[in-house]
Enzyme design. Structure first.
Site, PDB file in Angstrom:
ATOM      1  N   ASP A   8     -12.592  -6.026 -23.856  1.00 21.42           N
ATOM      2  CA  ASP A   8     -11.954  -4.957 -24.638  1.00 21.42           C
ATOM      3  C   ASP A   8     -12.243  -4.930 -26.144  1.00 21.42           C
ATOM      4  O   ASP A   8     -11.325  -4.748 -26.947  1.00 21.42           O
ATOM      5  CB  ASP A   8     -10.435  -5.017 -24.448  1.00 21.42           C
ATOM      6  CG  ASP A   8     -10.003  -4.854 -23.004  1.00 21.42           C
ATOM      7  OD1 ASP A   8     -10.862  -4.681 -22.121  1.00 21.42           O
ATOM      8  OD2 ASP A   8      -8.789  -4.920 -22.747  1.00 21.42           O
ATOM      9  N   ASP A  50     -10.221  -1.133 -21.716  1.00 23.53           N
ATOM     10  CA  ASP A  50      -9.070  -0.312 -21.370  1.00 23.53           C
ATOM     11  C   ASP A  50      -9.596   1.115 -21.287  1.00 23.53           C
ATOM     12  O   ASP A  50     -10.358   1.554 -22.164  1.00 23.53           O
ATOM     13  CB  ASP A  50      -8.007  -0.379 -22.474  1.00 23.53           C
ATOM     14  CG  ASP A  50      -6.961  -1.452 -22.240  1.00 23.53           C
ATOM     15  OD1 ASP A  50      -7.036  -2.161 -21.232  1.00 23.53           O
ATOM     16  OD2 ASP A  50      -6.048  -1.560 -23.085  1.00 23.53           O
ATOM     17  N   HIS A  52      -7.507   4.141 -20.451  1.00 21.37           N
ATOM     18  CA  HIS A  52      -6.225   4.721 -20.074  1.00 21.37           C
ATOM     19  C   HIS A  52      -6.246   6.240 -19.946  1.00 21.37           C
ATOM     20  O   HIS A  52      -6.866   6.917 -20.766  1.00 21.37           O
ATOM     21  CB  HIS A  52      -5.169   4.402 -21.146  1.00 21.37           C
ATOM     22  CG  HIS A  52      -4.847   2.964 -21.310  1.00 21.37           C
ATOM     23  ND1 HIS A  52      -4.489   2.143 -20.269  1.00 21.37           N
ATOM     24  CD2 HIS A  52      -4.792   2.189 -22.431  1.00 21.37           C
ATOM     25  CE1 HIS A  52      -4.236   0.934 -20.731  1.00 21.37           C
ATOM     26  NE2 HIS A  52      -4.426   0.923 -22.038  1.00 21.37           N
ATOM     27  N   SER A  58       2.034   2.293 -20.333  1.00 25.22           N
ATOM     28  CA  SER A  58       2.149   1.304 -21.407  1.00 25.22           C
ATOM     29  C   SER A  58       2.455   1.936 -22.763  1.00 25.22           C
ATOM     30  O   SER A  58       2.825   1.243 -23.699  1.00 25.22           O
ATOM     31  CB  SER A  58       0.865   0.474 -21.511  1.00 25.22           C
ATOM     32  OG  SER A  58      -0.204   1.249 -22.015  1.00 25.22           O
ATOM     33  N   HIS A  69      -3.386   4.231 -26.971  1.00 21.43           N
ATOM     34  CA  HIS A  69      -4.629   3.565 -27.380  1.00 21.43           C
ATOM     35  C   HIS A  69      -5.638   3.614 -26.229  1.00 21.43           C
ATOM     36  O   HIS A  69      -5.260   3.729 -25.074  1.00 21.43           O
ATOM     37  CB  HIS A  69      -4.361   2.107 -27.786  1.00 21.43           C
ATOM     38  CG  HIS A  69      -3.871   1.261 -26.654  1.00 21.43           C
ATOM     39  ND1 HIS A  69      -2.548   1.277 -26.252  1.00 21.43           N
ATOM     40  CD2 HIS A  69      -4.518   0.412 -25.824  1.00 21.43           C
ATOM     41  CE1 HIS A  69      -2.401   0.452 -25.225  1.00 21.43           C
ATOM     42  NE2 HIS A  69      -3.578  -0.079 -24.930  1.00 21.43           N
ATOM     43  N   LYS A  94     -10.527  -0.740 -16.786  1.00 22.30           N
ATOM     44  CA  LYS A  94      -9.247  -1.183 -16.232  1.00 22.30           C
ATOM     45  C   LYS A  94      -8.115  -0.341 -16.796  1.00 22.30           C
ATOM     46  O   LYS A  94      -8.301   0.384 -17.765  1.00 22.30           O
ATOM     47  CB  LYS A  94      -9.020  -2.665 -16.510  1.00 22.30           C
ATOM     48  CG  LYS A  94      -8.976  -3.038 -17.977  1.00 22.30           C
ATOM     49  CD  LYS A  94      -8.911  -4.541 -18.150  1.00 22.30           C
ATOM     50  CE  LYS A  94      -8.805  -4.954 -19.587  1.00 22.30           C
ATOM     51  NZ  LYS A  94      -7.641  -4.465 -20.294  1.00 22.30           N
ATOM     52  N   GLU A 101      -0.007  -0.984 -14.955  1.00 23.07           N
ATOM     53  CA  GLU A 101      -0.482  -1.755 -16.107  1.00 23.07           C
ATOM     54  C   GLU A 101      -1.556  -2.712 -15.606  1.00 23.07           C
ATOM     55  O   GLU A 101      -1.473  -3.203 -14.480  1.00 23.07           O
ATOM     56  CB  GLU A 101       0.678  -2.533 -16.743  1.00 23.07           C
ATOM     57  CG  GLU A 101       0.302  -3.269 -18.003  1.00 23.07           C
ATOM     58  CD  GLU A 101      -0.323  -2.385 -19.075  1.00 23.07           C
ATOM     59  OE1 GLU A 101      -1.569  -2.220 -19.073  1.00 23.07           O
ATOM     60  OE2 GLU A 101       0.407  -1.866 -19.910  1.00 23.07           O
ATOM     61  N   ALA A 129      -7.405  -8.815 -26.620  1.00 21.32           N
ATOM     62  CA  ALA A 129      -6.744  -9.674 -27.579  1.00 21.32           C
ATOM     63  C   ALA A 129      -6.319 -10.965 -26.866  1.00 21.32           C
ATOM     64  O   ALA A 129      -5.918 -10.947 -25.708  1.00 21.32           O
ATOM     65  CB  ALA A 129      -5.531  -8.983 -28.189  1.00 21.32           C
ATOM     66  N   CYS A 133      -4.958  -9.228 -23.056  1.00 24.89           N
ATOM     67  CA  CYS A 133      -6.019  -8.998 -22.071  1.00 24.89           C
ATOM     68  C   CYS A 133      -6.920 -10.212 -21.868  1.00 24.89           C
ATOM     69  O   CYS A 133      -7.335 -10.487 -20.746  1.00 24.89           O
ATOM     70  CB  CYS A 133      -6.807  -7.752 -22.432  1.00 24.89           C
ATOM     71  SG  CYS A 133      -5.770  -6.269 -22.315  1.00 24.89           S
TER      72      CYS A 133
END
Length: 180
Positions: A8, A50, A52, A58, A69, A94, A101, A129, A133
């Site tokens: 990520d 990510d 999303h 989330s 985000h 993902k 989540e 982070a 993740c």
């Protein structure tokens, strides 16, 4: 065989992003070095992201804890512009379902099956982070039977609480993760 997983390193997690990790962009150079080394050695490289939907659970407006985000297709979801992405790298998206989540690169992605098909048993993990993740990807990798090495100079934490990153590293160490 060994593989590299880069977790990520997206614009929204870097300075100026919607969910910026302090010094998140500082992981780019060490990750680029790792990617080039793995590429030169002919070893697999996986980038997670990510990805999303705009209505992801989330997000604060949907009852989550994070600002919106890494919304699929937006500049914030793109990889950091200085991140080296080898042409042979494998991309894993993902957290693509609005009501699920997924902090781990293994959750709902088929990544473990693919790694086993190509005889990977050892992983080097880096990215963002540390306390979310990266940690969850490491924990899942250990549970799935992979040997894991964490590239300490190529991770940064969100640190919602000031010691979250340190706590995450200690938790990963307690599971047998090697630190380099």
């Amino acid at each position: 065989m060994k593989a590299l997983i880069v977790v990520d390193v997206q614009n929204d997690f870097c300075p100026g992003g919607a969910l910026a990790v302090t010094d998140g962009d500082k992981v780019v150079d060490p990750i680029n070095e790792l990617s080039k080394q793995f590429e030169a050695d002919g070893l697999p490289i996986i980038f997670t992201r990510d990805w999303h939907p705009a209505n992801h659970l989330s997000f604060k407006e949907n009852g989550g804890i994070w600002p919106p985000h890494c919304i699929a297709g937006t500049p914030g979801a793109a990889f950091h512009p200085n991140l080296y992405f080898p042409s042979v790298a494998f991309l894993v998206s993902k957290a693509t379902e609005p009501d699920i989540e997924a902090y781990s690169g293994f959750q709902g992605t088929g990544l473990a099956s693919w790694l086993r098909q190509i005889d990977v048993d050892e992983l080097v993990i880096a990215g963002l982070a540390t306390d979310y993740c990266v940690k969850n990807t490491v924990i899942d990798a250990i549970k799935l039977g992979f040997k894991v090495t964490l590239a300490l100079n190529a991770i940064k934490a969100v640190n919602v609480n000031p010691t979250d990153g340190e706590t995450a590293i200690n938790e990963m160490k307690s599971l047998g993760v090697q630190i380099v």
